[in-house]
Design a protein around this motif. Structure first.
Motif, PDB file in Angstrom:
ATOM      1  N   THR A  47       0.832  -1.203   0.000  1.00 65.18           N
ATOM      2  CA  THR A  47       0.000   0.000   0.000  1.00 65.18           C
ATOM      3  C   THR A  47       0.868   1.255   0.000  1.00 65.18           C
ATOM      4  O   THR A  47       0.667   2.168  -0.812  1.00 65.18           O
ATOM      5  N   ALA A  90     -10.746  -1.729 -12.368  1.00 68.81           N
ATOM      6  CA  ALA A  90      -9.636  -1.124 -11.632  1.00 68.81           C
ATOM      7  C   ALA A  90      -8.649  -0.617 -12.657  1.00 68.81           C
ATOM      8  O   ALA A  90      -8.787  -0.858 -13.855  1.00 68.81           O
ATOM      9  N   TYR A 124      -9.328   1.306  -4.946  1.00 71.53           N
ATOM     10  CA  TYR A 124      -8.978   0.137  -5.760  1.00 71.53           C
ATOM     11  C   TYR A 124      -7.614  -0.409  -5.380  1.00 71.53           C
ATOM     12  O   TYR A 124      -7.388  -1.624  -5.422  1.00 71.53           O
ATOM     13  N   VAL A 125      -6.698   0.471  -5.009  1.00 69.96           N
ATOM     14  CA  VAL A 125      -5.387   0.023  -4.542  1.00 69.96           C
ATOM     15  C   VAL A 125      -5.541  -0.788  -3.257  1.00 69.96           C
ATOM     16  O   VAL A 125      -4.956  -1.869  -3.110  1.00 69.96           O
ATOM     17  N   VAL A 149      -8.249   6.540  -7.065  1.00 72.91           N
ATOM     18  CA  VAL A 149      -7.586   5.248  -7.212  1.00 72.91           C
ATOM     19  C   VAL A 149      -7.404   4.529  -5.873  1.00 72.91           C
ATOM     20  O   VAL A 149      -7.396   3.299  -5.827  1.00 72.91           O
ATOM     21  N   GLY A 186      -7.127  -4.093  -4.103  1.00 75.17           N
ATOM     22  CA  GLY A 186      -6.159  -4.933  -4.799  1.00 75.17           C
ATOM     23  C   GLY A 186      -5.084  -5.472  -3.873  1.00 75.17           C
ATOM     24  O   GLY A 186      -4.734  -6.659  -3.938  1.00 75.17           O
ATOM     25  N   GLY A 191      -4.256  -0.926  -9.112  1.00 75.99           N
ATOM     26  CA  GLY A 191      -5.022  -1.837  -8.270  1.00 75.99           C
ATOM     27  C   GLY A 191      -4.800  -3.296  -8.614  1.00 75.99           C
ATOM     28  O   GLY A 191      -5.003  -4.170  -7.766  1.00 75.99           O
ATOM     29  N   THR A 192      -4.387  -3.566  -9.860  1.00 70.33           N
ATOM     30  CA  THR A 192      -4.212  -4.958 -10.286  1.00 70.33           C
ATOM     31  C   THR A 192      -2.808  -5.498 -10.049  1.00 70.33           C
ATOM     32  O   THR A 192      -2.627  -6.707  -9.920  1.00 70.33           O
ATOM     33  N   CYS A 202      -7.408   4.963 -16.348  1.00 71.89           N
ATOM     34  CA  CYS A 202      -8.395   3.899 -16.481  1.00 71.89           C
ATOM     35  C   CYS A 202      -9.197   4.082 -17.755  1.00 71.89           C
ATOM     36  O   CYS A 202      -9.271   5.168 -18.319  1.00 71.89           O
ATOM     37  N   THR A 235      -7.783  -3.755 -17.024  1.00 74.99           N
ATOM     38  CA  THR A 235      -7.614  -2.338 -17.342  1.00 74.99           C
ATOM     39  C   THR A 235      -8.260  -1.937 -18.662  1.00 74.99           C
ATOM     40  O   THR A 235      -8.637  -0.773 -18.840  1.00 74.99           O
TER      41      THR A 235
END
Length: 337
Positions: free
Chosen positions: A51, A262, A218-219, A215, A222, A266-267, A103, A292
């Motif tokens: 993170t 995401a 989503y982070v 974002v 993920g 995030g991925t 995105c 994405t």
């Protein structure tokens, strides 16, 4: 040569990869009585490390990319693209897509604006494919996780998909598959405002704040999923499902990525955890590309701009390209990792 290699390894591991941060977090957690070799402790360490690392890199990258992007506002981009036709227009559109938002949903309004301005349909689709799939941020972040070889090949192949897809759509002459209100619309010719360095820095910082807020959820999701995969899902299960023994791993990963929404930030934690568990490189990268580029929310938005036939062709081109890239990475994995 050895000195250059040492310096590069330090840059990749300690600057981009921030391995020092991982060691620091481990030391702090152990000092607090949490065993980082246990499942719970390892999950906490993974979550905190990834993170912080991603958010720090995200802030720095957006600041740099947004400053570059300030030189390419939509009106200026339209004027640049309008001077080119054919393959060169598609190549330029794909390259310009690398300095736009992160995105697919953010890119669609720009795609609509470019199409309304009368730009070639192939060029606008090259832009639409490359914008979420390969940006400058993805290059550096991928480099921090997978190394420079994977990052460079990923970006190059993403651009190839964008250019090839745009060229194919151009050759099929599908202009009548764009919704009428877009074909008949014409965006006003507004002269781009000249910004000074201070204005560009202010714009870049504002983009950092806006993008991080958008974002961050989503982070966190993920990284949370990545932490679970990394410490709770048995390695044998991942290897069986997404490893060498399953020739359909790339297909499964591509299909699994479509319902998600995401961006690459995030991925990447999910991809990182899957790779550590034994999933093939092509599998995790095809998953990232699918998430994405082909997320359901972005496809719903795009359907408002194009008719079902063109939407279907776009999805087919991206899906085939992603699958080919996935199997290609599986083949070259021993040479680049």
């Amino acid at each position: 040569m050895e000195a250059i290699k040492t310096a590069w390894d330090f840059f990749q591991n300690e600057i981009l990869g921030m391995h020092w941060l991982n060691r620091l977090i481990s030391t702090v957690l152990n000092a607090c009585g949490l065993d980082t070799t246990s499942r719970v402790g390892g999950s906490v360490q993974f979550f905190l490390y990834d993170t912080i690392k991603i958010m720090v890199l995200l802030g720095i990258l957006i600041l740099i990319i947004s400053y570059i992007q300030s030189y390419f506002p939509p009106e200026r981009t339209k004027k640049i693209l309008s001077k080119f036709r054919g393959m060169w227009a598609n190549i330029l559109a794909a390259l310009l897509g690398t300095v736009t938002p992160f995105c697919s949903c953010s890119s669609i309004p720009l795609f609509i604006g470019f199409t309304s301005a009368g730009l070639p349909l192939g060029a606008t689709f090259s832009f639409l494919i490359s914008s979420p799939m390969v940006d400058l941020g993805s290059l550096l972040l991928l480099m921090s996780i997978f190394g420079w070889k994977v990052a460079v090949i990923y970006v190059v192949l993403g651009l190839v998909i964008a250019v090839a897809g745009g060229t194919l759509i151009e050759k099929l002459h599908l202009e009548n598959q764009v919704e009428e209100y877009i074909r008949n619309g014409r965006s006003p010719d507004v002269p781009p405002e000249e910004l000074h360095c201070k204005d560009r820095l202010k714009y870049a910082w504002e983009q950092v704040v806006v993008t991080v807020k958008k974002v961050a959820p989503y982070v966190l999701i993920g990284v949370g999923i990545g932490a679970m995969i990394h410490n709770w899902i048995p390695e044998e299960f991942v290897v069986k499902l997404l490893g060498d023994n399953n020739p359909f791993g790339v297909l499964l990963a591509t299909i699994a990525g479509v319902p998600m929404y995401a961006d690459i930030f995030g991925t990447i934690p999910i991809a990182e955890a899957l790779l550590a568990k034994g999933a093939l490189l092509g599998v995790v990268l095809s998953f990232m590309m699918a998430v994405t580029t082909l997320s359901l929310p972005s496809m719903i938005m795009l359907r408002k701009a194009v008719k079902p036939k063109l939407l279907g062709i776009f999805v087919a081109i991206c899906t085939i390209g992603i699958i080919v890239v996935g199997y290609f990475f599986n083949l070259i994995q021993p040479m680049i990792l």
